[in-house]
Design an enzyme around this catalytic site. Sequence first.
Site, short mmCIF file in Angstrom:
data_model
loop_
_atom_site.label_atom_id
_atom_site.label_comp_id
_atom_site.label_asym_id
_atom_site.label_seq_id
_atom_site.Cartn_x
_atom_site.Cartn_y
_atom_site.Cartn_z
N ARG A 102 0.88 -1.18 0.00
CA ARG A 102 0.00 0.00 0.00
C ARG A 102 0.92 1.22 0.00
NH1 ARG A 102 -5.38 1.16 3.42
NH2 ARG A 102 -6.08 -0.14 1.70
N HIS A 129 -7.19 0.96 -6.69
CA HIS A 129 -7.33 0.04 -5.55
C HIS A 129 -7.94 -1.26 -6.10
CE1 HIS A 129 -7.59 -1.41 -1.60
NE2 HIS A 129 -8.47 -0.59 -1.05
N GLN A 132 -9.82 -3.91 -3.99
CA GLN A 132 -11.16 -3.41 -3.64
C GLN A 132 -12.12 -3.63 -4.81
OE1 GLN A 132 -12.06 -1.83 -0.52
NE2 GLN A 132 -14.04 -2.39 -1.40
N ASP A 224 -17.32 7.04 -1.53
CA ASP A 224 -16.09 6.87 -0.76
C ASP A 224 -15.81 8.22 -0.09
OD1 ASP A 224 -13.63 6.01 0.27
OD2 ASP A 224 -12.57 6.11 -1.65
N CYS A 264 -16.29 1.49 0.15
CA CYS A 264 -15.12 0.63 0.42
C CYS A 264 -14.77 0.62 1.90
CB CYS A 264 -13.94 1.10 -0.40
SG CYS A 264 -13.50 2.81 -0.07
N ARG A 292 -13.57 -8.82 0.68
CA ARG A 292 -12.13 -8.58 0.45
C ARG A 292 -11.35 -9.88 0.70
NH1 ARG A 292 -10.06 -3.43 0.92
NH2 ARG A 292 -8.15 -4.47 0.28
#
Length: 307
Positions: A102, A129, A132, A224, A264, A292
């Site tokens: 990340r 992402h 995701q 988001d 998310c 996930r």
Amino acid sequence: MNHFLAISDLSSSEVQNLLDLAVRLKKEYFEKGNPPIFKGKVLGMIFQKPSLRTRVSFDMAMRHCGGDALYLSPNEIGLGKRESIADVARVLSGYVQALMARVFEHEHVLELAKWSSIPVVNGLSDYNHPCQGMADALTIQEKFGKKKGLNVTFVGDGNNVAVSLMHVSAKLGWNFTLASPEGYDLNLKAIEVAKNIAKETGSKLSFLRDPHDAVKGAHVIYTDTWTSMGQEEETAKREKVFPPYQVNAKLVSEADKDVIVMHCLPAHRNHELTDDVADGPHSVIFPQAHNRLHAQKAILARLFGVA
Ligand code: CP
Ligand code: NVA
């Protein structure tokens, strides 16, 4: 598949095959437990930013399948600061069997992949992402099946999560709409990539300003945070611009009657998403977070070549 850096790197059938594998691994996990297909494998997890879902779901994905995971915090590694990314990649390639990273700058995860002799997974960058996006697609297919032509609408900031949602939607033949304020549009390069995918799959892409227009006929409303990690100094400015883009009961009532509401997470409740919607009948935010785990097992299994 050598690395998992962007959904756009995969063909439509590779995306669907990964989703089918995630469904299989999920069923297996709940019915009898996953067999130890990751035995002897350790995932190194490099985090330059905080995380709940990504950190825990990758760790548990490895453990459920007989493997292990190692958390490497920002202070320990100092990616590109204490040591060059190329050197970090080559050192870790001799210790662990895959890396998840990340990062702030997308270029940094690309650089890691360039120098690693083991698979690298993008666990979020400033550009996208993709893990995701795969969990999101799994959640959407669980609700609506493998139908093409679904209307997926992202309301808010044209950010990293929106990029991966746009790309997975285009790959699966869903129509993707973004409603964002001026100045908060999607990355132009990401839009070009999506347009090329859409030419092949028949997906329709729309970029609007008005969230009310954007949610008409929507099967999915996605939002988001208005301020992503790394943009904290813009918070006050963004809090002034984004309130018309709040996903609340009125906006949801303007979509398809079976619409699902996605986020998310982490959510900033009563900013981009109101409590009544987050905890209401259309919301799938927790099954989405749980997916996930299953989507990432599928990604890891493909990268390790064990499924
Ligand atoms: N959605 C997501 O990636 O959450 P974390 O930042 O907690 O990992
Ligand atoms: N867009 C958010 C997603 C967090 C999972 C961020 O980058 O902070």
